[in-house]
Each structure stands twice: as C-alpha cells, then as structure tokens.
Design an enzyme around this catalytic site. Sequence first.
Site, mmCIF file in Angstrom:
data_model
loop_
_atom_site.group_PDB
_atom_site.id
_atom_site.type_symbol
_atom_site.label_atom_id
_atom_site.label_comp_id
_atom_site.label_asym_id
_atom_site.label_seq_id
_atom_site.Cartn_x
_atom_site.Cartn_y
_atom_site.Cartn_z
ATOM 1 N N TYR A 41 0.856 -1.185 0.000
ATOM 2 C CA TYR A 41 0.000 0.000 0.000
ATOM 3 C C TYR A 41 0.894 1.238 0.000
ATOM 4 O O TYR A 41 1.820 1.342 0.795
ATOM 5 C CB TYR A 41 -0.884 -0.035 1.249
ATOM 6 N N ASP A 50 -9.133 -2.352 10.329
ATOM 7 C CA ASP A 50 -10.084 -3.355 9.846
ATOM 8 C C ASP A 50 -9.564 -4.016 8.579
ATOM 9 O O ASP A 50 -9.620 -5.244 8.438
ATOM 10 C CB ASP A 50 -11.462 -2.728 9.616
ATOM 11 N N THR A 74 -20.242 -0.252 7.167
ATOM 12 C CA THR A 74 -20.549 1.163 6.987
ATOM 13 C C THR A 74 -20.094 1.611 5.602
ATOM 14 O O THR A 74 -20.809 2.268 4.864
ATOM 15 C CB THR A 74 -19.863 2.009 8.074
#
Length: 197
Positions: A41, A50, A74
């Site tokens: 990343y 998470d 969400t």
Amino acid sequence: MKDVLVSSVSKTPSKWLQKLQEDYKMVVLDQELPQVFSNSYATPKTLGNDRIALVSAASKLYPNQNVLVIDAGTCITFDIKNIENEYLGGAISPGLQMRYQAMNTFTENLPLLEPEEAVDLIGNTTIKSIQSGVIFGITAEIDGVISMYNSQFKDLTIILTGGDSVFLCKRLKNSIFANSNFLLEGLNYILEFNKSQ
C-alpha cells in the site's frame, strides 16, 4: 497473564489502554505492528486496522492464493492479496446504510429507508425506486468489481464479510464465500503472530 489485542478504527482513549495494561499483556494493532503479509500500500500509515485484519485472515486461511476480501459494513471495502502474500490495495465505497442516509440527507424530499428483502427492479413509487436504486446498484457494483478482479487474477477466491454480508450474499451473481467472522479471525491471527515476537 492473558494476552489481548486492542484494535480500533478511531482513537482509543489512553485511560482505557492504561487500564487494560494493568490486567493483560497487551498488543495494540497499528500500522507499525509487524504484519503477516507484505504491504505494498502506497500510504501504509493510512491503512485502517479493519483492512489490516481482513488481509491477515486472508493470509492465514488462504496462503498462496489470490484473495479478494469484500467487507460490507458502513463502507464497502475491497482488498486484494496475491499468491505471493502481498497486499496490493483495493477500494472503498459507500455501504448500504450510507447510501440510504446520503439520499435522505442531501435531498429535500427523499425519505430515510431501511433495506427490504423483496425489491422490484422497476420502482413505480419513490420508495420503491429508492429501494431498487440502492439494492440493485450496490449488488451490480459488487458483481462488477468482482468481474474486474477476476479478469486480472487467476483462480481468485472471494470472501464476503461484514454486517450487510448476509443481506447481500444471496443477491450476488458471483461465487463467493460468506464469512461473518473473517475480521475476528484476522485479529486473532495478528495477536497470535505478535505474541511470539
């Protein structure tokens, strides 16, 4: 003394951490903690706990495999781990409830709704049109993203998890594995891995 892993996607009050340290051998999940996968990343300090836990579970349960983890909460997150156990990144999109709330918040007259099990593709009322737009829109998005990943990664294993996974899994066309405990399995694996460090 028992081992405990502390993980949060928001800031954890320091008084809570101090209290836990009194009774437990504590491991705090953050971007500096040694991981069980290679992280490619570009901005690792912004990667959410998470998502780290989900990729950790994919690394443990599906080693030497291309794995796409879709977390329907969400937000909907898409995270890809390749056969070399390298985390490449993914995508973040509004989740089911967020879509309903956005239409209600950012328009003058659209009501706030909850997902319904039986929805027609063609809505003939405003409420039915919202239901169709949200539910068919989100499933078409997930199926479309899965298809794009399938075209780039051979023998792709797809995991669907998160609070809305049960609602969504029966509506998706692609072959997936639904696992509501995938995040917890990843957190446990991180704890076990870091206990021995």
